[in-house]
Scaffold this motif. Structure first.
Motif, PDB file in Angstrom:
ATOM      1  N   LEU A   1      -3.409   2.951  -0.855  1.00 48.84           N
ATOM      2  CA  LEU A   1      -2.803   2.979   0.476  1.00 48.84           C
ATOM      3  C   LEU A   1      -2.724   4.378   1.063  1.00 48.84           C
ATOM      4  O   LEU A   1      -2.754   4.543   2.291  1.00 48.84           O
ATOM      5  CB  LEU A   1      -1.392   2.380   0.432  1.00 48.84           C
ATOM      6  N   THR A   2      -2.619   5.394   0.232  1.00 45.26           N
ATOM      7  CA  THR A   2      -2.335   6.741   0.740  1.00 45.26           C
ATOM      8  C   THR A   2      -3.484   7.328   1.550  1.00 45.26           C
ATOM      9  O   THR A   2      -3.280   8.227   2.357  1.00 45.26           O
ATOM     10  CB  THR A   2      -2.000   7.694  -0.419  1.00 45.26           C
ATOM     11  N   THR A   3      -4.693   6.830   1.342  1.00 49.85           N
ATOM     12  CA  THR A   3      -5.849   7.369   2.061  1.00 49.85           C
ATOM     13  C   THR A   3      -6.350   6.437   3.155  1.00 49.85           C
ATOM     14  O   THR A   3      -7.342   6.745   3.824  1.00 49.85           O
ATOM     15  CB  THR A   3      -7.007   7.638   1.080  1.00 49.85           C
ATOM     16  N   LEU A   4      -5.665   5.306   3.351  1.00 53.79           N
ATOM     17  CA  LEU A   4      -6.116   4.353   4.364  1.00 53.79           C
ATOM     18  C   LEU A   4      -5.859   4.900   5.765  1.00 53.79           C
ATOM     19  O   LEU A   4      -4.761   5.378   6.054  1.00 53.79           O
ATOM     20  CB  LEU A   4      -5.382   3.026   4.217  1.00 53.79           C
ATOM     21  N   PRO A   5      -6.834   4.825   6.668  1.00 54.88           N
ATOM     22  CA  PRO A   5      -6.580   5.183   8.070  1.00 54.88           C
ATOM     23  C   PRO A   5      -5.669   4.155   8.725  1.00 54.88           C
ATOM     24  O   PRO A   5      -5.442   3.057   8.202  1.00 54.88           O
ATOM     25  CB  PRO A   5      -7.984   5.178   8.693  1.00 54.88           C
ATOM     26  N   GLY A   6      -5.151   4.503   9.900  1.00 52.40           N
ATOM     27  CA  GLY A   6      -4.125   3.698  10.558  1.00 52.40           C
ATOM     28  C   GLY A   6      -4.465   2.240  10.763  1.00 52.40           C
ATOM     29  O   GLY A   6      -3.659   1.351  10.461  1.00 52.40           O
ATOM     30  N   GLU A   7      -5.663   1.939  11.261  1.00 54.49           N
ATOM     31  CA  GLU A   7      -6.019   0.557  11.570  1.00 54.49           C
ATOM     32  C   GLU A   7      -6.126  -0.290  10.305  1.00 54.49           C
ATOM     33  O   GLU A   7      -5.641  -1.430  10.273  1.00 54.49           O
ATOM     34  CB  GLU A   7      -7.361   0.531  12.324  1.00 54.49           C
ATOM     35  N   GLU A   8      -6.712   0.247   9.249  1.00 59.16           N
ATOM     36  CA  GLU A   8      -6.823  -0.505   7.999  1.00 59.16           C
ATOM     37  C   GLU A   8      -5.457  -0.680   7.339  1.00 59.16           C
ATOM     38  O   GLU A   8      -5.178  -1.720   6.742  1.00 59.16           O
ATOM     39  CB  GLU A   8      -7.791   0.208   7.055  1.00 59.16           C
ATOM     40  N   LEU A   9      -4.603   0.339   7.458  1.00 60.44           N
ATOM     41  CA  LEU A   9      -3.257   0.231   6.908  1.00 60.44           C
ATOM     42  C   LEU A   9      -2.458  -0.833   7.647  1.00 60.44           C
ATOM     43  O   LEU A   9      -1.691  -1.588   7.034  1.00 60.44           O
ATOM     44  CB  LEU A   9      -2.547   1.590   6.988  1.00 60.44           C
ATOM     45  N   ARG A  10      -2.647  -0.922   8.955  1.00 60.76           N
ATOM     46  CA  ARG A  10      -1.945  -1.935   9.741  1.00 60.76           C
ATOM     47  C   ARG A  10      -2.308  -3.345   9.274  1.00 60.76           C
ATOM     48  O   ARG A  10      -1.458  -4.232   9.220  1.00 60.76           O
ATOM     49  CB  ARG A  10      -2.275  -1.773  11.221  1.00 60.76           C
ATOM     50  N   LYS A  11      -3.563  -3.550   8.916  1.00 64.11           N
ATOM     51  CA  LYS A  11      -3.981  -4.852   8.413  1.00 64.11           C
ATOM     52  C   LYS A  11      -3.335  -5.167   7.066  1.00 64.11           C
ATOM     53  O   LYS A  11      -3.015  -6.315   6.778  1.00 64.11           O
ATOM     54  CB  LYS A  11      -5.508  -4.891   8.283  1.00 64.11           C
ATOM     55  N   MET A  12      -3.129  -4.135   6.249  1.00 64.32           N
ATOM     56  CA  MET A  12      -2.501  -4.336   4.938  1.00 64.32           C
ATOM     57  C   MET A  12      -1.031  -4.684   5.053  1.00 64.32           C
ATOM     58  O   MET A  12      -0.449  -5.263   4.133  1.00 64.32           O
ATOM     59  CB  MET A  12      -2.660  -3.071   4.084  1.00 64.32           C
ATOM     60  N   ARG A  13      -0.415  -4.325   6.187  1.00 67.00           N
ATOM     61  CA  ARG A  13       1.021  -4.562   6.338  1.00 67.00           C
ATOM     62  C   ARG A  13       1.375  -6.044   6.383  1.00 67.00           C
ATOM     63  O   ARG A  13       2.539  -6.405   6.209  1.00 67.00           O
ATOM     64  CB  ARG A  13       1.541  -3.855   7.594  1.00 67.00           C
ATOM     65  N   LYS A  14       0.404  -6.895   6.611  1.00 69.12           N
ATOM     66  CA  LYS A  14       0.671  -8.334   6.552  1.00 69.12           C
ATOM     67  C   LYS A  14       1.089  -8.759   5.148  1.00 69.12           C
ATOM     68  O   LYS A  14       1.784  -9.745   4.989  1.00 69.12           O
ATOM     69  CB  LYS A  14      -0.569  -9.122   6.980  1.00 69.12           C
ATOM     70  N   ARG A  15       0.653  -8.000   4.144  1.00 62.48           N
ATOM     71  CA  ARG A  15       0.911  -8.360   2.759  1.00 62.48           C
ATOM     72  C   ARG A  15       2.145  -7.681   2.188  1.00 62.48           C
ATOM     73  O   ARG A  15       2.547  -7.974   1.064  1.00 62.48           O
ATOM     74  CB  ARG A  15      -0.311  -8.000   1.902  1.00 62.48           C
ATOM     75  N   MET A  16       2.722  -6.738   2.911  1.00 61.61           N
ATOM     76  CA  MET A  16       3.901  -6.031   2.398  1.00 61.61           C
ATOM     77  C   MET A  16       4.886  -5.787   3.537  1.00 61.61           C
ATOM     78  O   MET A  16       4.510  -5.276   4.577  1.00 61.61           O
ATOM     79  CB  MET A  16       3.491  -4.714   1.734  1.00 61.61           C
ATOM     80  N   GLN A  17       6.115  -6.169   3.317  1.00 59.77           N
ATOM     81  CA  GLN A  17       7.138  -6.096   4.358  1.00 59.77           C
ATOM     82  C   GLN A  17       8.414  -5.461   3.812  1.00 59.77           C
ATOM     83  O   GLN A  17       8.526  -5.194   2.606  1.00 59.77           O
ATOM     84  CB  GLN A  17       7.428  -7.493   4.898  1.00 59.77           C
ATOM     85  N   MET A  18       9.379  -5.245   4.714  1.00 67.75           N
ATOM     86  CA  MET A  18      10.618  -4.590   4.319  1.00 67.75           C
ATOM     87  C   MET A  18      11.820  -5.293   4.934  1.00 67.75           C
ATOM     88  O   MET A  18      11.772  -5.721   6.089  1.00 67.75           O
ATOM     89  CB  MET A  18      10.600  -3.116   4.750  1.00 67.75           C
ATOM     90  N   ILE A  19      12.879  -5.431   4.141  1.00 67.28           N
ATOM     91  CA  ILE A  19      14.175  -5.891   4.633  1.00 67.28           C
ATOM     92  C   ILE A  19      15.082  -4.663   4.647  1.00 67.28           C
ATOM     93  O   ILE A  19      15.309  -4.036   3.607  1.00 67.28           O
ATOM     94  CB  ILE A  19      14.772  -6.982   3.728  1.00 67.28           C
ATOM     95  N   PHE A  20      15.595  -4.325   5.818  1.00 66.07           N
ATOM     96  CA  PHE A  20      16.326  -3.072   5.970  1.00 66.07           C
ATOM     97  C   PHE A  20      17.803  -3.229   5.622  1.00 66.07           C
ATOM     98  O   PHE A  20      18.357  -4.336   5.616  1.00 66.07           O
ATOM     99  CB  PHE A  20      16.178  -2.546   7.396  1.00 66.07           C
ATOM    100  N   GLN A  21      18.439  -2.083   5.370  1.00 69.58           N
ATOM    101  CA  GLN A  21      19.823  -2.070   4.906  1.00 69.58           C
ATOM    102  C   GLN A  21      20.800  -2.550   5.973  1.00 69.58           C
ATOM    103  O   GLN A  21      21.673  -3.364   5.695  1.00 69.58           O
ATOM    104  CB  GLN A  21      20.200  -0.658   4.454  1.00 69.58           C
ATOM    105  N   ASP A  22      20.666  -2.055   7.180  1.00 70.78           N
ATOM    106  CA  ASP A  22      21.606  -2.378   8.250  1.00 70.78           C
ATOM    107  C   ASP A  22      21.049  -3.549   9.057  1.00 70.78           C
ATOM    108  O   ASP A  22      20.080  -3.387   9.806  1.00 70.78           O
ATOM    109  CB  ASP A  22      21.816  -1.168   9.160  1.00 70.78           C
TER     110      ASP A  22
END
Length: 343
Positions: A98-119
């Motif tokens: 993930l650390t070397t992925l450009p923005g558009e490819e990283l955006r596509k990967m975000r479908k597979r990883m999400q976050m539940i925030f504290q507040d």
């Protein structure tokens, strides 16, 4: 702490049993620059929020990440998801670096990883209805073109997390804290991810509501085969929900083991101190329990101690603890990893 990369094995669970690695983090660092000057700024230092962290997360498990406030837990979660780009290190998710992925490819990967925030209030847009909040990931990734189909999907998702589907046109301020957190869970699930970072998802809720949200997360994990990185400071809750637990101190992981093993046989002095602070409901047991009281304050991550980060507060420190190199995260028994010269 020196990166445990040279160690021949990597931390794993169930007494050495092989598991499918979903997320692999190696030597992860996130340093925030400290600058000086008004017109011309120059860097004069760095806050080492995450400093050489290594761990694996296995498919279908819940890995707990615990420690004091300010130790780098939330920054670790956000850096893993690339919400913060790391200063150094590797993050491999589902075989993809993930650390070397450009923005558009990283955006596509975000479908597979999400976050539940504290507040659960600050993380929801107060100007958007609940239906729009949950549907926003679907629209961004263009999952559905039919608005009627989208609305049905959102209503079903709200019902799945225990909310009335007729609430789609209400706004966040009309809900309680527990209900708002359920909305955050629904939004995280909208794209059917495989990995979720839960950043202290229950710390802002009442105790009775905390149990409901934790039970919901466990039910959804079983139904959808989810994998969690569960960030928390409530050690009793972590033992209940997590398969393994990693303990952080000042940006580094100092101990990592299966939950039962860590709670029954803590080896690092910091882990022992954390667990000794957890109250026991039996007064007889509480009276006989050995206490580990830490002195002093947590050092600044901008100027950590030389050698072991914990040496300024450790009750068993000795000369080697004050010299480089840092203690290496080492496997002392199957699946039990500790970073301490005394162990």
């Amino acid at each position: 702490m020196v990166s445990p990369a040279p160690v021949t094995k990597t931390p794993h669970i169930r007494g050495g049993a092989s598991k499918e690695v979903l997320l692999s983090v190696r030597g992860l660092k996130k340093h925030f620059p400290i600058t000086s000057g008004i017109v011309i700024q120059r860097q004069v230092g760095a806050v080492k929020a995450v400093d050489d962290v290594t761990f694996d997360v296995y498919k279908g498990e819940t890995l707990g990440l615990v420690g004091e406030s300010g130790c780098g837990k939330s920054t670790t979660g956000r850096t893993v998801l690339q919400l913060y780009r790391p200063t150094a290190g590797s993050v491999v998710f589902e075989g993809q670096e993930l650390t070397t992925l450009p923005g558009e490819e990283l955006r596509k990967m975000r479908k597979r990883m999400q976050m539940i925030f504290q507040d659960p209030f600050a993380s929801l847009n107060p100007r958007m209805s609940v239906g729009r909040i949950v549907a926003e990931p679907l629209r961004i990734h263009k999952i559905m073109s039919n608005r009627k189909e989208e609305q049905e999907f959102v209503e079903n998702l709200l019902e799945r997390v225990g909310l009335n589907p007729y609430y789609v046109n209400r706004y966040p301020h009309e809900f309680s804290g527990g209900q708002r957190q359920r909305i955050g869970v629904a939004r995280a699930l909208a794209l059917n991810p495989s990995f979720i970072v839960a950043d202290e998802p229950i710390s802002a809720l009442d105790v009775s509501i905390q149990a409901q949200v934790v039970n919901l997360l466990e039910e959804l994990q079983d139904e959808m085969n989810l994998t969690y990185l569960f960030i928390a400071h409530d050690l009793s809750m972590v033992r209940h929900i997590c398969d393994r637990v990693a303990v952080m101190y000042l940006g580094k992981i100092v101990e990592l083991a299966e939950a039962d093993e860590l709670y029954e046989n803590p080896l690092h002095p910091y882990t022992q101190a954390l667990l000794s602070a957890v109250p026991v409901p039996d007064p007889t047991v509480e009276e006989k329990r050995q206490r580990f009281i830490l002195g002093g304050d947590v050092p600044s991550p901008a100027n950590p101690p030389v050698g072991c980060n914990f040496n300024t507060r450790c009750p068993v420190e000795f000369d080697l603890c004050h010299h480089d190199p840092d203690p290496v995260l080492t496997e002392v028994s199957p699946g039990h990893w500790v970073s301490c010269h005394r162990v």
